[in-house]
Design an enzyme around this catalytic site. Sequence first.
Site, mmCIF file in Angstrom:
data_model
loop_
_atom_site.group_PDB
_atom_site.id
_atom_site.type_symbol
_atom_site.label_atom_id
_atom_site.label_comp_id
_atom_site.label_asym_id
_atom_site.label_seq_id
_atom_site.Cartn_x
_atom_site.Cartn_y
_atom_site.Cartn_z
ATOM 1 N N PRO A 2 76.074 64.579 32.807
ATOM 2 C CA PRO A 2 77.100 65.562 33.144
ATOM 3 C C PRO A 2 76.451 66.601 34.048
ATOM 4 O O PRO A 2 75.426 67.178 33.694
ATOM 5 C CB PRO A 2 77.480 66.176 31.793
ATOM 6 C CG PRO A 2 76.978 65.224 30.762
ATOM 7 C CD PRO A 2 75.788 64.570 31.373
ATOM 8 N N GLU A 3 76.993 66.792 35.231
ATOM 9 C CA GLU A 3 76.429 67.752 36.172
ATOM 10 C C GLU A 3 77.340 68.970 36.218
ATOM 11 O O GLU A 3 78.226 69.118 35.387
ATOM 12 C CB GLU A 3 76.242 67.074 37.542
ATOM 13 C CG GLU A 3 75.389 65.809 37.427
ATOM 14 C CD GLU A 3 75.196 65.071 38.736
ATOM 15 O OE1 GLU A 3 75.165 65.717 39.784
ATOM 16 O OE2 GLU A 3 75.080 63.831 38.703
#
Length: 284
Positions: A2-3
């Site tokens: 998850p960025e």
Amino acid sequence: MPELPEVEVVRRGLAQWVAGREIAAAEVYHPRAIRRHVPGADEFAARLKGRAVLSAERRGKYLWLPLSGAEEALMAHLGMSGQLLVVDQDAPLEKHLRVRLRFVDGGPDLRFIDQRTFGHVMIAAMAGGVPEPISHIAPDPFEPAFDETEFARRLRGKHTEIKRALLDQSLISGVGNIYADEALWIAKLHWARPTQTLTRPKIAELVTAVRTVMAAALVQGGTSFDSLYVNVNGESGYFDRSLEVYGRRDLPCSRCGTPIRREAFMNRSSYSCPTCQRRPRPAR
DNA sequence: CGACTCTCCTGGGTGC
DNA sequence: TGCACCCAGGAGAGTC
């Protein structure tokens, strides 16, 4: 994995569903999830009990919930597979539940679920507006504090490849493997391009590309490439349908039709267009 | 000190 | 069908 956009989606959910509530109890189901909280699980739980969550904040891929009382916050990093879910307190315990917070209002729990256990949560003292453990990371490109001139100066002073620098959270935070590949494609840069050969205008173009692709992802609720990235209600975003290179090996580049290539780099995959993103000359 | 590699972890996918 | 293996990768520790 998850960025920034996915973490921002989670932050918004926490601001809506958790901020303003008082913690009744914390339960740690797996010690690895709090491995960075040195005093251990019992101290972790004792320190949270009776504290109110004031708000939900983020820098790069890190989230934190400022707490009432002392100047400290509950900080979280989702790692590759971490999820923060707001679920009914009577819901069955998830298989990979690591930490559970219950609230005095009897409303839904906040649960930290993490299959691959690269994520973690901890209680951290605040230092200069951010939790002390992340005081070394740079602002992300959506913060007013992000200094593009300083970023360009430091980037040009490095002796490394551009993708390695994009993933270096001390230069610019929030960028991970997916959005690095996407931004490099937009800016027509090969991942191995030496940072010291980049002109200031090209760096500006790259920063704009990072902001563009992340903003577009955020509008769609983030990317759900392997279905582990979800908001606090367990829902996935749709941005994976908009990816131009990541995960698209052998599929045609939307600009020129050349099949996208996959190469190994830093023990992970890099996707790029062989025509739009020319490999730099080996000379240095 | 900067650049770079190694390591942690689990489960889905694949080949035989 | 079962089993061995590979792969995903963020970030801190360790090496040179």
